[in-house]
Each structure stands twice: as structure tokens, then as C-alpha cells.
Design a protein around this motif. Structure first.
Motif, PDB file in Angstrom:
ATOM      1  N   TRP A 104       4.992  -0.910  35.191  1.00 50.37           N
ATOM      2  CA  TRP A 104       3.905  -0.096  35.722  1.00 50.37           C
ATOM      3  C   TRP A 104       2.857   0.072  34.627  1.00 50.37           C
ATOM      4  O   TRP A 104       3.071  -0.311  33.470  1.00 50.37           O
ATOM      5  N   THR A 105       1.717   0.632  34.975  1.00 47.74           N
ATOM      6  CA  THR A 105       0.651   0.796  33.999  1.00 47.74           C
ATOM      7  C   THR A 105       0.081   2.201  34.101  1.00 47.74           C
ATOM      8  O   THR A 105       0.480   2.999  34.956  1.00 47.74           O
ATOM      9  N   VAL A 106      -0.841   2.519  33.195  1.00 50.53           N
ATOM     10  CA  VAL A 106      -1.499   3.820  33.176  1.00 50.53           C
ATOM     11  C   VAL A 106      -2.985   3.610  33.403  1.00 50.53           C
ATOM     12  O   VAL A 106      -3.490   2.486  33.323  1.00 50.53           O
ATOM     13  N   ASP A 107      -3.704   4.717  33.678  1.00 52.40           N
ATOM     14  CA  ASP A 107      -5.128   4.571  33.993  1.00 52.40           C
ATOM     15  C   ASP A 107      -6.034   5.074  32.876  1.00 52.40           C
ATOM     16  O   ASP A 107      -7.203   5.362  33.113  1.00 52.40           O
ATOM     17  N   ARG A 122       2.925   1.638  28.724  1.00 49.93           N
ATOM     18  CA  ARG A 122       3.373   0.953  29.940  1.00 49.93           C
ATOM     19  C   ARG A 122       4.897   1.034  30.079  1.00 49.93           C
ATOM     20  O   ARG A 122       5.416   1.237  31.181  1.00 49.93           O
ATOM     21  N   ALA A 123       5.611   0.892  28.977  1.00 52.39           N
ATOM     22  CA  ALA A 123       7.069   0.997  29.043  1.00 52.39           C
ATOM     23  C   ALA A 123       7.493   2.418  29.408  1.00 52.39           C
ATOM     24  O   ALA A 123       8.415   2.622  30.217  1.00 52.39           O
ATOM     25  N   ILE A 124       6.819   3.416  28.819  1.00 54.87           N
ATOM     26  CA  ILE A 124       7.114   4.810  29.171  1.00 54.87           C
ATOM     27  C   ILE A 124       6.864   5.040  30.651  1.00 54.87           C
ATOM     28  O   ILE A 124       7.692   5.628  31.364  1.00 54.87           O
ATOM     29  N   ARG A 125       5.716   4.583  31.137  1.00 53.60           N
ATOM     30  CA  ARG A 125       5.375   4.784  32.544  1.00 53.60           C
ATOM     31  C   ARG A 125       6.351   4.059  33.459  1.00 53.60           C
ATOM     32  O   ARG A 125       6.679   4.553  34.555  1.00 53.60           O
ATOM     33  N   THR A 126       6.844   2.914  33.039  1.00 50.44           N
ATOM     34  CA  THR A 126       7.807   2.174  33.854  1.00 50.44           C
ATOM     35  C   THR A 126       9.105   2.955  33.997  1.00 50.44           C
ATOM     36  O   THR A 126       9.658   3.078  35.102  1.00 50.44           O
ATOM     37  N   VAL A 127       9.606   3.511  32.893  1.00 47.45           N
ATOM     38  CA  VAL A 127      10.816   4.333  32.971  1.00 47.45           C
ATOM     39  C   VAL A 127      10.554   5.558  33.837  1.00 47.45           C
ATOM     40  O   VAL A 127      11.378   5.926  34.693  1.00 47.45           O
ATOM     41  N   ARG A 133      16.510   4.779  27.253  1.00 47.52           N
ATOM     42  CA  ARG A 133      16.289   5.605  28.440  1.00 47.52           C
ATOM     43  C   ARG A 133      16.585   4.828  29.715  1.00 47.52           C
ATOM     44  O   ARG A 133      17.221   5.353  30.638  1.00 47.52           O
ATOM     45  N   ILE A 134      16.115   3.592  29.800  1.00 45.00           N
ATOM     46  CA  ILE A 134      16.334   2.839  31.029  1.00 45.00           C
ATOM     47  C   ILE A 134      17.798   2.427  31.140  1.00 45.00           C
ATOM     48  O   ILE A 134      18.356   2.337  32.248  1.00 45.00           O
ATOM     49  N   GLU A 135      18.441   2.230  30.008  1.00 42.83           N
ATOM     50  CA  GLU A 135      19.872   1.943  30.017  1.00 42.83           C
ATOM     51  C   GLU A 135      20.652   3.127  30.590  1.00 42.83           C
ATOM     52  O   GLU A 135      21.548   2.973  31.426  1.00 42.83           O
ATOM     53  N   LEU A 136      20.299   4.339  30.155  1.00 42.49           N
ATOM     54  CA  LEU A 136      20.949   5.540  30.673  1.00 42.49           C
ATOM     55  C   LEU A 136      20.660   5.720  32.156  1.00 42.49           C
ATOM     56  O   LEU A 136      21.561   6.050  32.948  1.00 42.49           O
ATOM     57  N   LEU A 137      19.426   5.494  32.560  1.00 40.95           N
ATOM     58  CA  LEU A 137      19.034   5.689  33.952  1.00 40.95           C
ATOM     59  C   LEU A 137      19.752   4.716  34.878  1.00 40.95           C
ATOM     60  O   LEU A 137      20.248   5.108  35.948  1.00 40.95           O
ATOM     61  N   LEU A 138      19.810   3.455  34.482  1.00 43.46           N
ATOM     62  CA  LEU A 138      20.331   2.433  35.379  1.00 43.46           C
ATOM     63  C   LEU A 138      21.839   2.234  35.283  1.00 43.46           C
ATOM     64  O   LEU A 138      22.484   1.837  36.257  1.00 43.46           O
ATOM     65  N   HIS A 139      22.396   2.496  34.113  1.00 40.16           N
ATOM     66  CA  HIS A 139      23.791   2.134  33.888  1.00 40.16           C
ATOM     67  C   HIS A 139      24.674   3.309  33.487  1.00 40.16           C
ATOM     68  O   HIS A 139      25.877   3.141  33.323  1.00 40.16           O
ATOM     69  N   ALA A 156      15.483  -5.085  38.312  1.00 36.79           N
ATOM     70  CA  ALA A 156      15.812  -5.988  37.203  1.00 36.79           C
ATOM     71  C   ALA A 156      14.554  -6.403  36.447  1.00 36.79           C
ATOM     72  O   ALA A 156      14.566  -6.517  35.209  1.00 36.79           O
ATOM     73  N   ASP A 157      13.463  -6.631  37.169  1.00 34.58           N
ATOM     74  CA  ASP A 157      12.212  -6.999  36.497  1.00 34.58           C
ATOM     75  C   ASP A 157      11.695  -5.844  35.658  1.00 34.58           C
ATOM     76  O   ASP A 157      11.148  -6.046  34.559  1.00 34.58           O
ATOM     77  N   ALA A 158      11.829  -4.625  36.170  1.00 27.50           N
ATOM     78  CA  ALA A 158      11.395  -3.458  35.402  1.00 27.50           C
ATOM     79  C   ALA A 158      12.212  -3.321  34.121  1.00 27.50           C
ATOM     80  O   ALA A 158      11.680  -3.042  33.042  1.00 27.50           O
ATOM     81  N   GLU A 159      13.515  -3.513  34.245  1.00 26.68           N
ATOM     82  CA  GLU A 159      14.373  -3.426  33.061  1.00 26.68           C
ATOM     83  C   GLU A 159      14.004  -4.508  32.043  1.00 26.68           C
ATOM     84  O   GLU A 159      13.930  -4.248  30.836  1.00 26.68           O
ATOM     85  N   GLU A 160      13.736  -5.705  32.526  1.00 33.22           N
ATOM     86  CA  GLU A 160      13.343  -6.783  31.616  1.00 33.22           C
ATOM     87  C   GLU A 160      12.017  -6.457  30.932  1.00 33.22           C
ATOM     88  O   GLU A 160      11.844  -6.727  29.732  1.00 33.22           O
ATOM     89  N   PHE A 161      11.082  -5.865  31.683  1.00 27.84           N
ATOM     90  CA  PHE A 161       9.805  -5.496  31.075  1.00 27.84           C
ATOM     91  C   PHE A 161      10.017  -4.507  29.933  1.00 27.84           C
ATOM     92  O   PHE A 161       9.442  -4.649  28.845  1.00 27.84           O
ATOM     93  N   VAL A 162      10.839  -3.487  30.166  1.00 26.73           N
ATOM     94  CA  VAL A 162      11.066  -2.473  29.134  1.00 26.73           C
ATOM     95  C   VAL A 162      11.766  -3.077  27.926  1.00 26.73           C
ATOM     96  O   VAL A 162      11.413  -2.782  26.771  1.00 26.73           O
ATOM     97  N   PHE A 163      12.737  -3.950  28.150  1.00 29.55           N
ATOM     98  CA  PHE A 163      13.436  -4.562  27.018  1.00 29.55           C
ATOM     99  C   PHE A 163      12.562  -5.580  26.297  1.00 29.55           C
ATOM    100  O   PHE A 163      12.795  -5.865  25.117  1.00 29.55           O
ATOM    101  N   THR A 164      11.545  -6.095  26.960  1.00 34.18           N
ATOM    102  CA  THR A 164      10.620  -7.027  26.308  1.00 34.18           C
ATOM    103  C   THR A 164       9.548  -6.299  25.519  1.00 34.18           C
ATOM    104  O   THR A 164       9.206  -6.706  24.402  1.00 34.18           O
ATOM    105  N   HIS A 165       9.030  -5.191  26.065  1.00 31.85           N
ATOM    106  CA  HIS A 165       7.837  -4.566  25.486  1.00 31.85           C
ATOM    107  C   HIS A 165       8.047  -3.138  24.999  1.00 31.85           C
ATOM    108  O   HIS A 165       7.173  -2.604  24.306  1.00 31.85           O
TER     109      HIS A 165
END
Length: 291
Positions: free
Chosen positions: A262-265, A278-283, A30-36, A13-22
Motif C-alpha cells: 500500500w502507499t501513503v498520500d 509504504r511498508a508501515i502502511r502495508t502492515v 510485525r507482519i510475521e506476528l500478524l500473519l503467523h 502473500a504479495d503484501a508479505e513479500e513487499f514488506v520483506f523486500t522493502h
């Protein structure tokens, strides 16, 4: 309702909120399709906003090139997304390959970036160089896997085989894309793997020479293939021990930040680019962890 299981401790849920925020609309879809679950209409509509009339993709689909023009990085990213959604027969895939053929060099290679797009904001490491780029491996593999034939696809395959057979140690990102090509055309895998294995660190990571400080391609990223094509049966074992992949999965699972993402390096050279990545990496992290 979450349709997919995840390892314990992942705050979905926190990951989904992060993507919808940022995140961009595309990552939210994408995260909607993945999760729901549901159909692909939403992701295709969001992806289509990055598509140009010439069949290529731009408009910062790949966040490091902000040009509206069609670009190799963005177009390959679009093909990879559609492959991951199981849409390799979608007409946009063929149109993207036709666009790649139209901008290829005479030897079949694909540039990293086209010169006109350098007039738009872009990452400092996005530069034009002669001789083709590692993206050629990705486009050539897509052509092989979709039956896209013709003068360009044959030339691109020849470029890849020549590069694999004559170049010794390939740079890190070129090695990653070369592995993808070998999944589609495994005839040259053994010498490439022998060379690559010798450069891996003890945890299976591949250092990125000339990249950011401590930038590495980690095992799961190195072997990730969005085209869902299995590598030759012994390729992963010849390259990486299983415990390196297991350990990297634990690393990925523990990489969720307090804000849910999540983040990138690699560096964030603009606020928008940093958050988009960061949103791409989170998905992507959730996609790997639920598989």
C-alpha cells in the motif's frame, strides 16, 4: 500459515513479500506476528533497537525524523505499537511517559519535535513551534488509560480540555488525535464532534489544510485508535455514517498496488523514508482489514 482471515481479493502473500523486500526489521517482525502468530519477543527486540537509555524512542522509528535522539513522534509511535500488541503494562510504556513528562512544556504540552533533532535529516514539514502540538492529545490519553498520574499528566489533561473547549475548528491531524483523547475522557465530545462533522467531505474524509495536494485523513484512519479503547457508544455514529466507514474499508481493500504494498498520500522526501512508510502502511492496512 496465515492465522487471520482477510477479505477476498487481498493478496496477502504479495503484501508479505513487499514488506520483506522493502520494510525495516520492525515491519518484518510485525507482519510475521500478524500473519503467523507467536509471541512478542521478535517485535519487542526490533522495537528496542529504537529505544534510548532515557526511556524515549528515536533512531527514525517515525520515518520523518531521522535523528537518533528520543523524539515525541517516535516515542508516541512506540507506545501505540505496544498498546496494539496488548502490552500496555510493559515497563517501556511507563518509561516512555516519564520521558514525555521530562520534555513537556510548563503547561503540560508536548512539542512536535525537539530543536536538537532538527540538525538531523527530517521531513520539510517537521518544524518546531511554540504552544505544544497535537501529540499532547496522544500522550495525555495514554497517561489516562494507564493510570500514569502526577503533575505532568494533570497539566497535559488540562491543556487538552482547554484546547478542545476554546479552539473552535482544530487542524486535521489535531482533530484525529483529539478523538483519541475523547475516547479516554469523553466529557467534551459533543461540541468537538459538531465542529468536526461540519468539515468532513461527503465521503467522510477530512482535508489536511496546508498538506500535500489532495491529502486527506480518511474515515478509518480518523477513527483508528491503537489503544483498543472503544469510543463512547454513539461517537462514531454522531461523526460518520456507517456507510462511509464501509465504503472506506472497500477503498482500503482496493488500494493494494501491483507490487503488493500500500502507499501513503504525503510526499517521499527520501528513498528510504518513502519505502519505510509504504511498508508501515502495508502492515497497518492488513491489521485493519483482518479486524
Amino acid at each position: 500459515m496465515n492465522l487471520r482471515p482477510f477479505p477476498s481479493g487481498i493478496r496477502v502473500a504479495d503484501a508479505e513479500e513487499f514488506v520483506f523486500t522493502h520494510g525495516r526489521l520492525l515491519e518484518r517482525r510485525r507482519i510475521e506476528l500478524l500473519l503467523h502468530g507467536g509471541g512478542h519477543e521478535g517485535v519487542l527486540a526490533a522495537l528496542g533497537a529504537h529505544r534510548n537509555p532515557d526511556g524515549g524512542f528515536g533512531h527514525a522509528l517515525e520515518p520523518d525524523v531521522r535523528s537518533p535522539r528520543s523524539e515525541p513522534l517516535s516515542t508516541l509511535a512506540a507506545l501505540d505499537l505496544m498498546a496494539g500488541w496488548g502490552l500496555v503494562d510493559h515497563p517501556w510504556v511507563r518509561a516512555g511517559l516519564e520521558w514525555a513528562a521530562s520534555i513537556a512544556e510548563q503547561d503540560g504540552s508536548i512539542p512536535f519535535v525537539t530543536t536538537p533533532s532538527l540538525e538531523w535529516p527530517h521531513a520539510p514539514w517537521v518544524t518546531a513551534a511554540p504552544g505544544g502540538s497535537h501529540l499532547t492529545f496522544g500522550f495525555a490519553a495514554a497517561a489516562l488509560l494507564t493510570g500514569f498520574t502526577g503533575g505532568w499528566s494533570a497539566a497535559a489533561a488540562d491543556w487538552c480540555r482547554h484546547r478542545l473547549s476554546t479552539s473552535g475548528s482544530l487542524p486535521a491531524y489535531e482533530s484525529k488525535y483529539a478523538l483519541r483523547y475523547l475516547a479516554a475522557d469523553p466529557s467534551l465530545s459533543r461540541p468537538v464532534l459538531d465542529s468536526l462533522r461540519a468539515r468532513l467531505e461527503t465521503d467522510g474524509a477530512l482535508p489536511v489544510e496546508g498538506g500535500a495536494a489532495d491529502e486527506k485523513i480518511l474515515p478509518l484512519d480518523l477513527l483508528h485508535n491503537p489503544w483498543q479503547v472503544p469510543y463512547p457508544s454513539d461517537l462514531p455514529e454522531r461523526l460518520l455514517p456507517r456507510d462511509a466507514l464501509v465504503a472506506d474499508r472497500y477503498r482500503l481493500a482496493s488500494g493494494q498496488r501491483p507490487d503488493g504494498g500500500w502507499t501513503v498520500d504525503w510526499p517521499a522526501w527520501s528513498p528510504a523514508q518513502g519505502l519505510e512508510w509504504r511498508a508501515i502502511r502495508t502492515v497497518e492496512a492488513l491489521e485493519v482489514l483482518q479486524s
